[in-house]
Design a protein around this motif. Structure first.
Motif, PDB file in Angstrom:
ATOM      1  N   MET A   1       0.805 145.150  54.869  1.00 42.25           N
ATOM      2  CA  MET A   1       1.196 146.535  54.614  1.00 42.25           C
ATOM      3  C   MET A   1       2.478 146.520  53.766  1.00 42.25           C
ATOM      4  O   MET A   1       3.330 145.652  53.950  1.00 42.25           O
ATOM      5  CB  MET A   1       1.462 147.187  55.972  1.00 42.25           C
ATOM      6  CG  MET A   1       1.963 148.573  55.891  1.00 42.25           C
ATOM      7  SD  MET A   1       1.758 149.408  57.465  1.00 42.25           S
ATOM      8  CE  MET A   1       2.740 148.466  58.556  1.00 42.25           C
ATOM      9  N   THR A   2       2.592 147.468  52.846  1.00 45.87           N
ATOM     10  CA  THR A   2       3.808 147.519  52.020  1.00 45.87           C
ATOM     11  C   THR A   2       4.963 148.054  52.862  1.00 45.87           C
ATOM     12  O   THR A   2       4.879 149.171  53.386  1.00 45.87           O
ATOM     13  CB  THR A   2       3.589 148.448  50.807  1.00 45.87           C
ATOM     14  OG1 THR A   2       2.366 148.079  50.190  1.00 45.87           O
ATOM     15  CG2 THR A   2       4.734 148.346  49.823  1.00 45.87           C
ATOM     16  N   PRO A   3       6.049 147.273  53.006  1.00 43.03           N
ATOM     17  CA  PRO A   3       7.138 147.742  53.874  1.00 43.03           C
ATOM     18  C   PRO A   3       7.887 148.935  53.285  1.00 43.03           C
ATOM     19  O   PRO A   3       7.867 149.171  52.077  1.00 43.03           O
ATOM     20  CB  PRO A   3       8.057 146.521  53.987  1.00 43.03           C
ATOM     21  CG  PRO A   3       7.679 145.617  52.890  1.00 43.03           C
ATOM     22  CD  PRO A   3       6.285 145.954  52.444  1.00 43.03           C
TER      23      PRO A   3
ATOM     24  N   GLY B   1      -4.893 150.188  51.254  1.00 42.04           N
ATOM     25  CA  GLY B   1      -4.639 149.522  52.541  1.00 42.04           C
ATOM     26  C   GLY B   1      -4.502 150.526  53.672  1.00 42.04           C
ATOM     27  O   GLY B   1      -5.348 151.413  53.846  1.00 42.04           O
ATOM     28  N   THR B   2      -3.398 150.425  54.408  1.00 40.27           N
ATOM     29  CA  THR B   2      -3.137 151.338  55.528  1.00 40.27           C
ATOM     30  C   THR B   2      -2.605 152.681  55.043  1.00 40.27           C
ATOM     31  O   THR B   2      -2.357 153.575  55.853  1.00 40.27           O
ATOM     32  CB  THR B   2      -2.041 150.755  56.432  1.00 40.27           C
ATOM     33  OG1 THR B   2      -0.849 150.610  55.621  1.00 40.27           O
ATOM     34  CG2 THR B   2      -2.415 149.403  56.997  1.00 40.27           C
ATOM     35  N   GLY B   3      -2.337 152.783  53.735  1.00 43.61           N
ATOM     36  CA  GLY B   3      -1.792 154.026  53.179  1.00 43.61           C
ATOM     37  C   GLY B   3      -0.279 154.095  53.263  1.00 43.61           C
ATOM     38  O   GLY B   3       0.326 155.080  52.844  1.00 43.61           O
TER      39      GLY B   3
ATOM     40  N   ILE C   1      -8.184 154.064  47.249  1.00 41.70           N
ATOM     41  CA  ILE C   1      -9.397 153.253  47.311  1.00 41.70           C
ATOM     42  C   ILE C   1      -9.074 152.023  48.152  1.00 41.70           C
ATOM     43  O   ILE C   1      -7.986 151.453  48.017  1.00 41.70           O
ATOM     44  CB  ILE C   1      -9.827 152.764  45.892  1.00 41.70           C
ATOM     45  CG1 ILE C   1      -9.676 153.848  44.837  1.00 41.70           C
ATOM     46  CG2 ILE C   1     -11.223 152.149  45.916  1.00 41.70           C
ATOM     47  CD1 ILE C   1     -10.714 154.902  44.822  1.00 41.70           C
ATOM     48  N   GLU C   2     -10.020 151.620  48.983  1.00 41.99           N
ATOM     49  CA  GLU C   2      -9.776 150.423  49.801  1.00 41.99           C
ATOM     50  C   GLU C   2     -11.116 149.833  50.216  1.00 41.99           C
ATOM     51  O   GLU C   2     -12.048 150.561  50.552  1.00 41.99           O
ATOM     52  CB  GLU C   2      -8.922 150.790  51.031  1.00 41.99           C
ATOM     53  CG  GLU C   2      -8.741 149.709  52.069  1.00 41.99           C
ATOM     54  CD  GLU C   2      -8.129 148.411  51.545  1.00 41.99           C
ATOM     55  OE1 GLU C   2      -7.086 148.448  50.870  1.00 41.99           O
ATOM     56  OE2 GLU C   2      -8.709 147.343  51.804  1.00 41.99           O
ATOM     57  N   VAL C   3     -11.172 148.496  50.179  1.00 46.99           N
ATOM     58  CA  VAL C   3     -12.426 147.819  50.484  1.00 46.99           C
ATOM     59  C   VAL C   3     -12.562 147.538  51.991  1.00 46.99           C
ATOM     60  O   VAL C   3     -13.672 147.395  52.497  1.00 46.99           O
ATOM     61  CB  VAL C   3     -12.512 146.523  49.616  1.00 46.99           C
ATOM     62  CG1 VAL C   3     -11.682 145.397  50.196  1.00 46.99           C
ATOM     63  CG2 VAL C   3     -13.922 146.114  49.341  1.00 46.99           C
TER      64      VAL C   3
ATOM     65  N   ASP D   1     -15.117 148.778  46.536  1.00 49.76           N
ATOM     66  CA  ASP D   1     -14.425 147.810  45.692  1.00 49.76           C
ATOM     67  C   ASP D   1     -13.850 148.588  44.508  1.00 49.76           C
ATOM     68  O   ASP D   1     -14.602 149.173  43.721  1.00 49.76           O
ATOM     69  CB  ASP D   1     -15.451 146.763  45.234  1.00 49.76           C
ATOM     70  CG  ASP D   1     -14.879 145.781  44.234  1.00 49.76           C
ATOM     71  OD1 ASP D   1     -13.727 145.961  43.798  1.00 49.76           O
ATOM     72  OD2 ASP D   1     -15.602 144.826  43.882  1.00 49.76           O
ATOM     73  N   ALA D   2     -12.535 148.584  44.379  1.00 50.07           N
ATOM     74  CA  ALA D   2     -11.882 149.413  43.346  1.00 50.07           C
ATOM     75  C   ALA D   2     -12.146 148.899  41.935  1.00 50.07           C
ATOM     76  O   ALA D   2     -11.863 149.598  40.967  1.00 50.07           O
ATOM     77  CB  ALA D   2     -10.383 149.468  43.600  1.00 50.07           C
ATOM     78  N   LEU D   3     -12.675 147.683  41.827  1.00 48.86           N
ATOM     79  CA  LEU D   3     -12.910 147.161  40.472  1.00 48.86           C
ATOM     80  C   LEU D   3     -14.304 147.534  39.966  1.00 48.86           C
ATOM     81  O   LEU D   3     -14.633 147.310  38.810  1.00 48.86           O
ATOM     82  CB  LEU D   3     -12.682 145.649  40.442  1.00 48.86           C
ATOM     83  CG  LEU D   3     -11.227 145.278  40.772  1.00 48.86           C
ATOM     84  CD1 LEU D   3     -11.044 143.774  40.856  1.00 48.86           C
ATOM     85  CD2 LEU D   3     -10.264 145.861  39.732  1.00 48.86           C
TER      86      LEU D   3
END
Ligand code: SAM
Length: 309
Positions: free
Chosen positions: A76-78, A110-112, A131-133, A158-160
């Motif tokens: 997760m992005t801190p 991810g988790t948003g 978008i998240e896989v 898949d975002a790609l």
């Protein structure tokens, strides 16, 4: 106990009960707890809590769950990084924000946590797509967005691959780093590797630019060594053709567990007839967060660059 602690305690206790009394992991317990709250099965006495108190409490529970069952690709992005990205979005979009809400895309949501940190900072001035896989992560993102009442549309894919997303004003993305296994999809990208597998993080940059409006700003959390790999020449050529590089911001080393995990912020603008390239690229290093004086000098440097850009 402050509000944040109270919310965390409520989520934590129910998640632990799920973990102890069923086959769920703690993180799955968090997901079920959030769904129970939304379904009205848990007494939710936090109607007056702020969006940030709710986001942070959920973030603490998710972090606890991730520490218990470490998944290196699902970091997760801190907050520190989310708040810095939010600060830059606010600075670069200052004029646009005066004319109404802006659209944001996070193709690896991810988790948003990153996206919702930015949305809470610019509360009421954004609407977003994520978008998240990974199914569990996107469900956590959906529940957090609902509890914080942020207008977030999510796609589990898949975002790609092909995305049904209108071009946006802003992209924020903590890039997933590594090789992309689906070569049939990679072949359609300019940044497809000539030999061997393509880098997912390069393709994510291209896909983000494809889904941006002309003049849009894109804010990427990139591996600090992005421009040192054997495929980086192609990436640089691609960025020069389609965007204007605005800034490369190094982050304090202390934020990362080891050198391989160090990240920087890359800010680019999609080229358009309406705007022009900045006079010079902003190259700066964020000082250690505890050094207030150095931090103030860093923000001043950004302001001076902005005024002369
Ligand atoms: N910003 C996110 C947050 O705050 O939780 C964390 C992003 S994490 C560094 C990268 C994310 O990209 C992971 O959640 C991973 O599952 C996702 N991902 C990786 N490959 C993907 C793909 N091809 N399509 C969509 N998502 C992908």
């Amino acid at each position: 106990m402050d509000k944040l602690e109270q919310i965390f305690t409520t989520i934590n206790e129910t998640s632990e009960q799920y973990e102890q009394n069923s086959d769920f992991t703690y993180l799955e317990g968090v997901l079920h707890t959030l769904e129970d709250i939304l379904d009205g099965k848990i007494d939710w006495s936090f109607k007056d809590a702020t969006k940030e108190e709710i986001r942070k409490a959920i973030q603490l529970a998710i972090l606890k769950g991730m520490r218990k069952n470490s998944q290196p690709n699902h970091q997760m992005t801190p907050d520190t990084l989310g708040l810095l990205v939010g600060y830059f979005v606010e600075q670069f979009m200052e004029e646009k924000l005066k004319n109404g809400p802006i659209s944001i895309l996070d193709p690896a949501v991810g988790t948003g946590n990153l996206l919702l940190t930015v949305m809470n900072l610019l509360d009421g001035k954004t609407f977003a797509t994520g978008i998240e896989v990974d199914e569990m992560l996107i469900r956590l993102a959906a529940d957090t967005a609902e509890l914080t009442k942020q207008p977030l549309m999510l796609y589990h894919q898949d975002a790609l691959q092909k995305m049904l997303v209108d071009p946006v004003d802003v992209v924020v993305c903590d890039l997933p780093v590594g090789y992309y296994p689906n070569e049939e999809v990679a072949i359609d990208y300019e940044l497809c590797a000539h030999e061997g597998m393509s880098y997912a993080h390069h393709l994510f940059i291209e896909q983000s630019i494809n889904h941006s409006k002309e003049g849009a700003y894109l804010f990427f959390l990139i591996p600090a060594n992005l421009f040192e790999s054997e495929q980086s020449k192609e990436l640089h050529k691609y960025l020069k053709k389609h965007t204007w590089i605005q800034a490369v911001i190094q982050l304090p080393n202390g934020l990362f567990a080891n050198k391989a995990l160090e990240k920087s912020i890359l800010i680019v603008q999609k080229q358009s007839k309406e705007y022009s390239a900045p006079r010079e690229v902003l190259l700066a290093k964020v000082p250690t967060m505890s050094n207030k004086q150095a931090l103030a000098a860093f923000f001043e440097k950004v302001q001076i660059w902005k005024e002369n850009k």
